[in-house]
Design a protein around this motif. Structure first.
Motif, PDB file in Angstrom:
ATOM      1  N   ALA A 163      -7.057   3.725   0.070  1.00 20.18           N
ATOM      2  CA  ALA A 163      -5.756   3.670   0.733  1.00 20.18           C
ATOM      3  C   ALA A 163      -5.924   3.452   2.224  1.00 20.18           C
ATOM      4  O   ALA A 163      -6.935   3.816   2.814  1.00 20.18           O
ATOM      5  CB  ALA A 163      -5.004   4.978   0.498  1.00 20.18           C
ATOM      6  N   ILE A 164      -4.901   2.833   2.813  1.00 19.82           N
ATOM      7  CA  ILE A 164      -4.902   2.557   4.247  1.00 19.82           C
ATOM      8  C   ILE A 164      -3.623   3.124   4.838  1.00 19.82           C
ATOM      9  O   ILE A 164      -2.547   2.985   4.249  1.00 19.82           O
ATOM     10  CB  ILE A 164      -4.943   1.046   4.513  1.00 19.82           C
ATOM     11  N   ALA A 165      -3.749   3.799   5.962  1.00 18.60           N
ATOM     12  CA  ALA A 165      -2.556   4.280   6.660  1.00 18.60           C
ATOM     13  C   ALA A 165      -2.540   3.697   8.058  1.00 18.60           C
ATOM     14  O   ALA A 165      -3.583   3.582   8.713  1.00 18.60           O
ATOM     15  CB  ALA A 165      -2.549   5.807   6.726  1.00 18.60           C
ATOM     16  N   PHE A 166      -1.343   3.304   8.507  1.00 24.77           N
ATOM     17  CA  PHE A 166      -1.178   2.807   9.868  1.00 24.77           C
ATOM     18  C   PHE A 166      -0.142   3.684  10.528  1.00 24.77           C
ATOM     19  O   PHE A 166       0.949   3.872   9.983  1.00 24.77           O
ATOM     20  CB  PHE A 166      -0.718   1.345   9.832  1.00 24.77           C
ATOM     21  N   ASP A 167      -0.486   4.264  11.687  1.00 23.23           N
ATOM     22  CA  ASP A 167       0.427   5.219  12.343  1.00 23.23           C
ATOM     23  C   ASP A 167       0.812   6.329  11.383  1.00 23.23           C
ATOM     24  O   ASP A 167       1.949   6.798  11.409  1.00 23.23           O
ATOM     25  CB  ASP A 167       1.700   4.501  12.822  1.00 23.23           C
ATOM     26  N   GLY A 168      -0.086   6.716  10.508  1.00 21.80           N
ATOM     27  CA  GLY A 168       0.172   7.800   9.583  1.00 21.80           C
ATOM     28  C   GLY A 168       0.910   7.421   8.329  1.00 21.80           C
ATOM     29  O   GLY A 168       0.957   8.186   7.374  1.00 21.80           O
ATOM     30  N   ALA A 169       1.492   6.220   8.273  1.00 28.11           N
ATOM     31  CA  ALA A 169       2.240   5.812   7.079  1.00 28.11           C
ATOM     32  C   ALA A 169       1.374   4.911   6.218  1.00 28.11           C
ATOM     33  O   ALA A 169       0.699   4.027   6.749  1.00 28.11           O
ATOM     34  CB  ALA A 169       3.511   5.074   7.498  1.00 28.11           C
ATOM     35  N   PRO A 170       1.387   5.095   4.907  1.00 32.86           N
ATOM     36  CA  PRO A 170       0.570   4.231   4.054  1.00 32.86           C
ATOM     37  C   PRO A 170       1.072   2.787   4.107  1.00 32.86           C
ATOM     38  O   PRO A 170       2.279   2.540   4.124  1.00 32.86           O
ATOM     39  CB  PRO A 170       0.741   4.820   2.652  1.00 32.86           C
ATOM     40  N   VAL A 171       0.158   1.853   4.164  1.00 36.52           N
ATOM     41  CA  VAL A 171       0.536   0.439   4.205  1.00 36.52           C
ATOM     42  C   VAL A 171      -0.308  -0.334   3.206  1.00 36.52           C
ATOM     43  O   VAL A 171      -1.378   0.117   2.800  1.00 36.52           O
ATOM     44  CB  VAL A 171       0.309  -0.193   5.599  1.00 36.52           C
ATOM     45  N   THR A 172       0.224  -1.478   2.781  1.00 39.74           N
ATOM     46  CA  THR A 172      -0.538  -2.406   1.949  1.00 39.74           C
ATOM     47  C   THR A 172      -0.732  -3.681   2.752  1.00 39.74           C
ATOM     48  O   THR A 172       0.250  -4.310   3.147  1.00 39.74           O
ATOM     49  CB  THR A 172       0.234  -2.736   0.661  1.00 39.74           C
ATOM     50  N   LEU A 173      -1.959  -4.041   3.005  1.00 41.79           N
ATOM     51  CA  LEU A 173      -2.221  -5.258   3.766  1.00 41.79           C
ATOM     52  C   LEU A 173      -2.516  -6.379   2.781  1.00 41.79           C
ATOM     53  O   LEU A 173      -3.661  -6.681   2.483  1.00 41.79           O
ATOM     54  CB  LEU A 173      -3.396  -5.037   4.712  1.00 41.79           C
ATOM     55  N   SER A 174      -1.446  -6.971   2.246  1.00 43.11           N
ATOM     56  CA  SER A 174      -1.666  -7.919   1.156  1.00 43.11           C
ATOM     57  C   SER A 174      -2.014  -9.309   1.652  1.00 43.11           C
ATOM     58  O   SER A 174      -2.427 -10.158   0.879  1.00 43.11           O
ATOM     59  CB  SER A 174      -0.436  -7.975   0.259  1.00 43.11           C
ATOM     60  N   ASN A 175      -1.823  -9.581   2.926  1.00 37.52           N
ATOM     61  CA  ASN A 175      -2.272 -10.862   3.480  1.00 37.52           C
ATOM     62  C   ASN A 175      -2.430 -10.731   4.986  1.00 37.52           C
ATOM     63  O   ASN A 175      -1.974  -9.752   5.577  1.00 37.52           O
ATOM     64  CB  ASN A 175      -1.317 -11.990   3.097  1.00 37.52           C
ATOM     65  N   PRO A 176      -3.076 -11.708   5.607  1.00 37.69           N
ATOM     66  CA  PRO A 176      -3.347 -11.581   7.047  1.00 37.69           C
ATOM     67  C   PRO A 176      -2.092 -11.451   7.884  1.00 37.69           C
ATOM     68  O   PRO A 176      -2.105 -10.755   8.904  1.00 37.69           O
ATOM     69  CB  PRO A 176      -4.087 -12.878   7.371  1.00 37.69           C
ATOM     70  N   SER A 177      -0.985 -12.093   7.445  1.00 37.56           N
ATOM     71  CA  SER A 177       0.229 -11.959   8.247  1.00 37.56           C
ATOM     72  C   SER A 177       0.665 -10.509   8.342  1.00 37.56           C
ATOM     73  O   SER A 177       1.125 -10.055   9.400  1.00 37.56           O
ATOM     74  CB  SER A 177       1.381 -12.765   7.632  1.00 37.56           C
ATOM     75  N   ALA A 178       0.519  -9.783   7.231  1.00 35.06           N
ATOM     76  CA  ALA A 178       0.932  -8.376   7.236  1.00 35.06           C
ATOM     77  C   ALA A 178       0.159  -7.625   8.309  1.00 35.06           C
ATOM     78  O   ALA A 178       0.734  -6.842   9.081  1.00 35.06           O
ATOM     79  CB  ALA A 178       0.700  -7.758   5.857  1.00 35.06           C
ATOM     80  N   ALA A 179      -1.151  -7.870   8.387  1.00 33.81           N
ATOM     81  CA  ALA A 179      -1.960  -7.177   9.379  1.00 33.81           C
ATOM     82  C   ALA A 179      -1.563  -7.609  10.788  1.00 33.81           C
ATOM     83  O   ALA A 179      -1.459  -6.782  11.702  1.00 33.81           O
ATOM     84  CB  ALA A 179      -3.436  -7.461   9.126  1.00 33.81           C
ATOM     85  N   LEU A 180      -1.335  -8.904  10.962  1.00 31.90           N
ATOM     86  CA  LEU A 180      -0.952  -9.397  12.288  1.00 31.90           C
ATOM     87  C   LEU A 180       0.374  -8.780  12.721  1.00 31.90           C
ATOM     88  O   LEU A 180       0.556  -8.427  13.877  1.00 31.90           O
ATOM     89  CB  LEU A 180      -0.844 -10.923  12.272  1.00 31.90           C
ATOM     90  N   ARG A 181       1.288  -8.658  11.750  1.00 33.21           N
ATOM     91  CA  ARG A 181       2.580  -8.067  12.094  1.00 33.21           C
ATOM     92  C   ARG A 181       2.440  -6.633  12.571  1.00 33.21           C
ATOM     93  O   ARG A 181       3.170  -6.180  13.437  1.00 33.21           O
ATOM     94  CB  ARG A 181       3.520  -8.127  10.892  1.00 33.21           C
ATOM     95  N   LEU A 182       1.475  -5.896  11.981  1.00 39.94           N
ATOM     96  CA  LEU A 182       1.252  -4.517  12.415  1.00 39.94           C
ATOM     97  C   LEU A 182       0.549  -4.473  13.765  1.00 39.94           C
ATOM     98  O   LEU A 182       0.391  -3.403  14.350  1.00 39.94           O
ATOM     99  CB  LEU A 182       0.410  -3.772  11.386  1.00 39.94           C
ATOM    100  N   GLY A 183       0.089  -5.615  14.245  1.00 41.53           N
ATOM    101  CA  GLY A 183      -0.595  -5.632  15.533  1.00 41.53           C
ATOM    102  C   GLY A 183      -2.098  -5.469  15.409  1.00 41.53           C
ATOM    103  O   GLY A 183      -2.746  -4.908  16.294  1.00 41.53           O
ATOM    104  N   ILE A 184      -2.658  -5.933  14.298  1.00 48.12           N
ATOM    105  CA  ILE A 184      -4.112  -5.884  14.129  1.00 48.12           C
ATOM    106  C   ILE A 184      -4.677  -7.272  14.404  1.00 48.12           C
ATOM    107  O   ILE A 184      -4.442  -8.194  13.627  1.00 48.12           O
ATOM    108  CB  ILE A 184      -4.484  -5.426  12.704  1.00 48.12           C
ATOM    109  N   ALA A 185      -5.380  -7.434  15.514  1.00 47.21           N
ATOM    110  CA  ALA A 185      -5.979  -8.728  15.845  1.00 47.21           C
ATOM    111  C   ALA A 185      -7.461  -8.682  15.491  1.00 47.21           C
ATOM    112  O   ALA A 185      -8.097  -7.640  15.627  1.00 47.21           O
ATOM    113  CB  ALA A 185      -5.819  -9.022  17.329  1.00 47.21           C
TER     114      ALA A 185
END
Ligand SMILES: Nc1ncnc2c1ncn2[C@@H]1O[C@H](COP(=O)(O)OP(=O)(O)OP(=O)(O)O)[C@@H](O)[C@H]1O
Ligand SMILES: Nc1ncnc2c1ncn2[C@@H]1O[C@H](COP(=O)(O)OP(=O)(O)OP(=O)(O)O)[C@@H](O)[C@H]1O
Ligand SMILES: [Mg+2]
Ligand SMILES: [Mg+2]
Lengths: 272, 419, 327, 272, 419
Positions: free
Chosen positions: A71-93
């Motif tokens: 499992a992955i949590a971002f800012d404490g909330a669980p997230v699913t990073l199903s594609n690169p856009s999802a990660a980019l949207r969260l601010g992961i470069a």
């Protein structure tokens, strides 16, 4: 992708936390129940032997690969990073080890790919100016930004990939061996840059085989070995401890070479 | 395309002229040297194809002086427009490294839809046209779905489409077969007769040069303001002037016969719009990126599926449009529309014009250039009394010659490590 | 009027059979040279492509053709060509295939529907004559290309021809692009399906007939059921001589071609050519083709000098020729 | 490709010597009149900033690129390296910076590419055994040699490329940043390997941005700057001199960083 | 293709089992797990296409029970062989990432050469066959020359060839047109009737299994001796047994009708030879390398030009061979041989069978599988009474269905990063 792993154990201050992440490629388990936390304003170095699973972990964080479990949590909330856009949207470069540039596009186009200025009538002038500025900050030696990336040297490409990641305003920045192909001056600039973004409160993960680089900037060193967590070290841990954790043996090629090279120009252990 | 020759050789402060390894290429001599560099490195854009075309034209003209008569050229332009529009769609799918083998069938289907709805069922022609275009778009979306969701290679799905939509075309035309479209209708007039009045043709011929000049000037001003090198004013004026003179000359020549067909105007307009979209919008950038390195584009956050979908949809829609134009040109929706050669000609035009089959490299102008090459060969050969067997052989040979100049240029490109 | 130096175009549709290059074009040219030695003839073949035919048509006009003899790839598309040509003062003669929606200046042809009817009826006659009982058996029908209008006419004619007899049609097939190999594959499938029920095959031209015969031979069917053909190609005549094919249609196209040349010259001179009938609103002249079987091959082909015995009776066919009295 | 350059000035003992080699790419001069000598039994390190032209020089030596002007002598005789086979025939083995592996082939196939055992009935067993042995010597961590190279990590690929070059019996070996992606243990093994082949009398050229690596193995350090020769240094030259020669300035990013990082965990100059 | 399941789970000393991250996959349970792994990662080889084929067969069989009758299957095998041989050549050019659009024309040309030399000019048939094959080979060499020396993309040169050689075919057949080949001649008998005697067919059907077993056993022994993991004896026996049982069963079934055609035997023999050449020789390795990364292959010292030349020459020669077989099958050299459909069918068969259009991935078996799929659809539809419009539509639909299973499998392959 099962999300059964327990996220409650994660540190509440952490920006990103990974729990019991596993990833299989066919019969090979590249990652087995790996945990990792990234805190704001902290540089985590991820080290490990070749094939230890560092890049796989980064790709999972960047949404490029999906974990087999964990499992992955971002800012404490669980997230699913199903594609690169999802990660980019969260601010992961991310700066990938294989750089992921489009060889047929020029330097400017690559730096701005997916984030072009004025999408309906590309502002080439503004983009070119910004590109030169970014490259200048990184001490890049690129004769022309209008050449396709295919014509660049290895180090020049890596600089372009790093410039890309600085363009957006990320909250986490993942650097997979960002200085492997860089010259001495460029490496120094990149390390300066990393410290600057850390000081702006971003979370930074840097992967490197160069112990000096790791030691110089990291606030915490996480060791992976054969796809598993193998200890967390402070930046002032002894080279011997680090190398043992990485290679999994006290008596390793590094120490043997250090002993055997009897001449004065010996190679220090730890990227020597 | 054009090299950025340094504007002021004596101002080393320019942002993009900092590197000492860059040779100075300002002034006329510099421009010539830059051109020589480009010749050597094979980076000549469409110049080689134009040279190939010039050779073909010269040869056919010496063989039969009717070839370059205004009258024959007007016919040539009419003929170029139909398959040209289809080829423009092919450029889109080739840009993303895919292919559409079914454009012929889709164009045939669209002409059948037009005929059935308009003539047999009595719909207003505008509605029938819209319906045909919508059908084309839908087909493209279907391919995109198969590609994005099921991962079916476009070669296979469009091969299935080639057969399936040919069947559908036959089916909706039914046993009664071909349908005549009314001659007096605006659509058929457009496809067969409508040419620009001379003044309009001169005015329109001035547009590309003027547009080029304005855009280039604005860019040059902004570049100077931002501390970047910019092209000298002289060169800009020369380029725009050249474009205008060539186009006006062509319009003048064609006005000796019927004049410039509106249908060709539509085709060129579409080419220019597509060129703008591919070069100067985010969508076009994304298309090129996806064609060059799909995974890198995905990692840059581009919605790769959407890009593929747009490419397939655009291609099929343009194929449908091409089908409508050829129905207008023939004044009939017939069983054979699109069945023969259309696929191959449309794809060949794009490839001959310089668009790569492997994605990531191409331009809208390749459709224009390529279809002119193909139709010139066809038209030139109809003016010679040849048996079919000779005609086929010569077509093959001339096609090879048309491309050999380009191939040679590109070859040096490869040997200079810039393929 | 002085017609010397005039240009006439002769536009043919496809390569589907050899007749255009072997018979129609030479016949037309021969008659033209006789009537108007200084006239120029443009000959073009559209290779079954409508758009190509349009291009050829336009280029003929651009080259100054005053009369165009048109064998249209597609009848509907041809109508628009006729319309355009007449608007520019160019006369059009429809040749071989009719142009129902375009009021052409003249129409000369063999009757395609008649051909289909003739071959089918001839087959039915033969079956009746050899005493084949119609119960539980039937014939296969192989039509031409589904996108070819002429094939559609032959198909209609074949239906009518078969309707004159008691034999039912087991299955029928539109051969894509007239391809013999497609016909062969289909026939092979039907043989697997119907076996001995097949007592005859109506094939729309000699190429598809050859495919059907190859399929029958390959399945070891013996004796071969009668197979029809059309076009009287050399290869088909040889099959008839060898006893493998039952009939074909002899269309000495030169007759029609010569008639077309006559009409063209009359139109050039501004005369009104005389018609035997009116079809599709146009003055027309239709010629009746002959069905060729082994019985009348000598009379129809050799005696009418359509082919020479040397051409047909080479090698393996010598014996068959002798049997038919050809030398 | 003009061969007018004077080869008579070349050292008679040299295995390979390049004289006044220039290479232009369009408007960019990547190399300008560069000279280089390779002696048997000597390790030359080629260093320089990003885009200095190091890889271009190596590609010219490997027959991949042809120089715009200049001359090459092998064993004292002038040669034309018009394609890679010509260089391979002379016994010049190369590890390229971009590795030049076939991603669709597996590890064994890549190692033996162009030099397969028993060409008419490939001896897969013998090749696999030899591949494992070679990889073992390099401390590689590759789970399976029957995976396509596309599935390998960056360091694993680099190891494969190095193993390739060891297979033939070369007289000169060119290594373009061979340790950039390698782990600490693998780097030590590769350096051992380089010393072993040097001791067997081969000529070795190694490119690296890591001054410690260069210093540890090189017998002579050649500096390129912006496509021109910029001095030759002994391995014990001071870091400051080397970095100045590379970056072309006394006051460079490296020295500035060294000064600014006031904390104890400073980054040493020279790959720091 | 098959996973190397650890032979002795308890002997960690094996050279290739040192990595602890490798899951143990020995024994039956291990083999099953390994299979599940492969399903998940989409690495299933040709299994998905076989499944697609099974679906098609089931559907057609329920629609018309004649479909799977031995008699119809024998026809099917005859029909597969002609285009199949051509498709085998296409696999070669696709392997190196190029294409040949002219195989149809070349096959037509070769059938025309055969007819003219043999029947019209009275050459001995063997010489005529050799001449036709030599012409094919020459054409391939011509393409290679254009590609290697002038850098002309194969799409363009073979498109020119498609037209040029079609013209040549018409030209040499001349105005007299089609030529009957003598029915009694060995060539036509071979193409239409010749089947293996039952004992021969059983013996030959045992060969592949036996060969597999022997080679695998030898490899396993050598691997054990060298300290590598090797496959368990049980698995080997099972695999070889399965192959043998399936093939013998098929021979038995076909022997209810005429039996196994020699022509099909020839085709399968060619496929097996090509498979060996591509997998187990240096040449095949070089082909794969050139298709995967041309520059890497060049740097490895491979003579890239020679490899391209061999691919083009082989493709054209096989196309000529296919033309000869189809002339034999039809017992005639006609104007239309090879003109339509052959190109598309041959390329489609290779692609449907799993060979990539982009080079570096493919297998000789893809030609076999692909052509069986295509011919099954054609044959299945001939047994149903359908109008041609429906026939086209259904062919398109069924084609898509045949590939969808494969596409789905491959899709998961992509998402597992192993595309
Ligand atoms: N797409 C893939 N398919 C199969 N195996 C893979 C794939 N990607 C990675 N692996 C395997 O996973 C393991 C970890 O790879 P990864 O790239 O994460 O290593 P790494 O720690 O980044 O190594 P390096 O330091 O060499 O870059 C390797 O053994 C590799 O072979
Ligand atoms: N094919 C090419 N086309 C155009 N320019 C090229 C090409 N290859 C290299 N260059 C240019 O030549 C210069 C030298 O490149 P080279 O790859 O030799 O650098 P390098 O010293 O190896 O750098 P690095 O340390 O980054 O690998 C660079 O400026 C690069 O942009
Ligand atoms: Mg990595
Ligand atoms: Mg380099």
């Amino acid at each position: 992708m099962t999300q059964l792993a327990d996220l409650s154990a994660s540190d509440p201050r952490s920006l990103v936390s990974l729990r019991t992440i596993s990833k299989n490629f066919g019969a090979v388990s590249a990652l087995t129940e790996v945990d990792l936390d990234i805190f704001p304003g902290e540089i985590v170095a991820l080290v490990g032997d070749n094939g230890a699973g560092k890049s796989t972990l980064v790709k999972i964080l960047a949404g490029v690969l999906q974990p087999s479990s964990g499992a992955i949590a971002f800012d404490g909330a669980p997230v699913t990073l199903s594609n690169p856009s999802a990660a980019l949207r969260l601010g992961i470069a991310t700066v990938f080890q294989d750089l992921a540039l489009c060889e047929n596009l020029d330097v400017v186009a690559n730096i701005f790919l997916g984030r072009e200025l004025s999408p309906l009538q590309l502002d080439e002038v503004a983009m070119e100016v910004r590109a030169w500025t970014l490259l200048g900050e990184l001490s890049a030696r690129i004769p022309s930004v209008r050449e396709p990336v295919a014509a660049l040297s290895g180090g020049q490409r890596q600089t372009v990939a790093i410039a890309r990641s600085l363009l957006m305003n990320p909250r986490v920045i993942l650097l997979d061996e960002p200085t492997a192909a860089l010259g001495v001056a460029q490496t120094a600039e990149v390390l300066n840059m990393i410290e600057r973004v850390r000081d702006r409160g971003l979370g930074v993960v840097i992967i490197s085989h160069n112990m000096e680089v790791v030691r110089a900037v990291a606030d915490r060193i996480v060791v992976l070995r054969l796809g598993r967590n193998n200890g967390v070290f402070p930046p002032d841990a002894s080279n011997h401890d680090l190398v043992s954790a990485i290679t999994g043996a006290d008596d390793n090629a590094v120490s043997r070479r250090a002993r055997s090279v009897a001449q004065p120009r010996s190679l220090n252990p730890g990227r020597h | 395309m054009s090299p950025d020759s340094g504007h002021h050789a004596d101002s080393p402060a320019l942002l993009d002229r900092g590197d000492t390894r860059l040779k100075d290429r300002s002034g006329i001599a510099g421009a010539l040297k830059a051109f020589a560099d480009r010749v050597q490195s094979g980076d000549l854009g469409s110049l080689p194809v134009v040279i190939g075309l010039a050779i073909i034209w010269t040869v056919f003209q010496t063989l039969n002086p009717v070839f370059l008569s205004p009258r024959n050229l007007v016919n040539l332009l009419f003929d170029c427009s139909t398959v040209g529009v289809i080829s423009l769609g092919i450029v889109c799918v080739l840009m993303v490294g895919e292919i559409d083998l079914s454009v012929g069938s889709v164009s045939g289907l669209s002409s059948a839809i037009l005929g059935v709805l308009w003539v047999r069922l009595g719909w207003p022609p505008e509605l029938a046209i819209l319906a045909a275009l919508a059908a084309g778009c839908l087909i493209g979306c279907l391919y995109a779905l198969l590609f994005n969701r099921l991962g079916m290679p476009s070669f296979v799905s469009t091969l299935a489409g080639l057969l399936g939509f040919l069947g559908l075309q036959l089916y909706i035309l039914g046993p009664k077969g071909s349908i005549n479209l009314p001659y007096e209708s605006p659509l058929v007039t457009f496809g067969q007769l409508l040419v620009m009045p001379a003044p309009v043709s001169y005015a329109l011929a001035a547009v590309p040069g003027a547009l080029t000049l304005v855009r280039r000037l604005r860019t040059a001003r902004r570049r100077r303001a931002s501390g970047l090198s910019s092209r000298a004013l002289g060169g800009l004026l020369l380029e725009a002037g050249l474009i205008t003179v060539v186009l006006e000359g062509m319009a003048y020549y064609l006005n000796f016969a019927r004049g410039v067909p509106w249908m060709f105007g539509l085709f060129v307009g579409l080419v220019m719009a597509m060129n703008y979209a591919l070069r100067s919008t985010q969508w076009g950038r994304s298309m090129t990126a996806v064609g060059g390195n799909r995974e890198a584009a995905r990692r840059a956050g581009i919605d790769v599926r959407l890009i593929y979908a747009s490419a397939f949809a655009l291609c099929s829609t343009l194929a449908a449009a091409g089908g409508l134009l050829s129905a207008a040109r023939l004044a009939s929706s017939n069983l054979q529309a699109g069945t023969v050669d259309v696929n191959l000609n449309a794809i060949a035009a794009a490839v001959i014009g310089g668009t790569s089959l492997f994605g990531g490299r191409g331009s809208a102008y390749s459709a224009l250039l390529g279809i002119i090459v193909i139709q010139s060969i066809a038209s030139g050969l109809t003016l010679l009394d040849l048996s079919s067997s000779l005609r086929y052989m010569i077509t093959g040979g001339v096609l090879a010659i048309a491309v050999v100049v380009d191939s040679l240029a590109r070859r040096s490109r490869v040997s200079h490590g810039r393929a | 009027a002085d017609i010397s130096g005039s240009t006439v175009a002769f536009l043919m549709p496809d390569q589907g059979s050899t007749r255009y290059e072997q018979h129609d074009h030479p016949g037309f040219v021969a008659e033209m040279t006789k009537l108007c030695p200084s006239c120029k003839v443009i000959y073009l073949n559209a290779d079954a492509d409508v758009a190509k035919q349009q291009q050829q048509f336009n280029s003929a006009i651009a080259q100054g053709a005053k009369v165009i003899v048109l064998d249209g790839v597609d009848s509907a598309a041809s109508a628009s060509l006729v319309h355009n040509a007449q608007a520019q003062g160019v006369k059009v003669i429809a040749y071989d295939r009719p142009i129902p929606d375009g009021k052409v200046d003249f129409y000369v042809s063999f009757d395609n529907e008649g051909i289909g009817k003739a071959i089918a009826a001839s087959l039915v006659e033969h079956l009746k004559a050899t005493g084949v009982a119609p119960d539980g058996v039937g014939v296969l029908q192989i039509n031409g290309s589904p996108t070819d209008a002429a094939a559609g006419l032959i198909k209609q004619g074949s239906h009518e021809g078969l309707a004159t007899g008691p034999y039912k049609t087991l299955a029928e097939f539109d051969t894509p692009n007239w391809l013999p190999s497609n016909a062969q594959q289909w026939a092979a499938g039907q043989i697997a399906r119907f076996g001995k029920q097949i007592v005859g095959v109506v094939a729309a031209n000699d190429g598809t007939a050859g495919g059907a015969i190859a399929a029958l031979k390959a399945s070891g069917v013996s004796p071969l059921p009668p197979v029809t053909g059309n076009d009287a190609e050399i290869a088909a005549l040889q099959l008839i001589i060898a006893g493998d094919q039952y009939n074909t249609i002899s269309k000495p196209s030169e007759i029609v071609a010569r008639a077309a040349a006559d009409v063209a010259v009359q139109l050039l001179e501004g005369e009104t050519p005389k018609a035997t009938t009116t079809l599709f609103n146009s003055p027309s002249q239709l010629f009746v083709p002959a069905v060729v079987t082994a019985e009348n091959l000598k009379a129809e082909i050799i005696d009418k000098k359509i082919q020479t015995p040397e051409e047909l009776c080479s090698g393996r066919y010598a014996e068959g020729c002798k049997k038919l009295g050809i030398q």
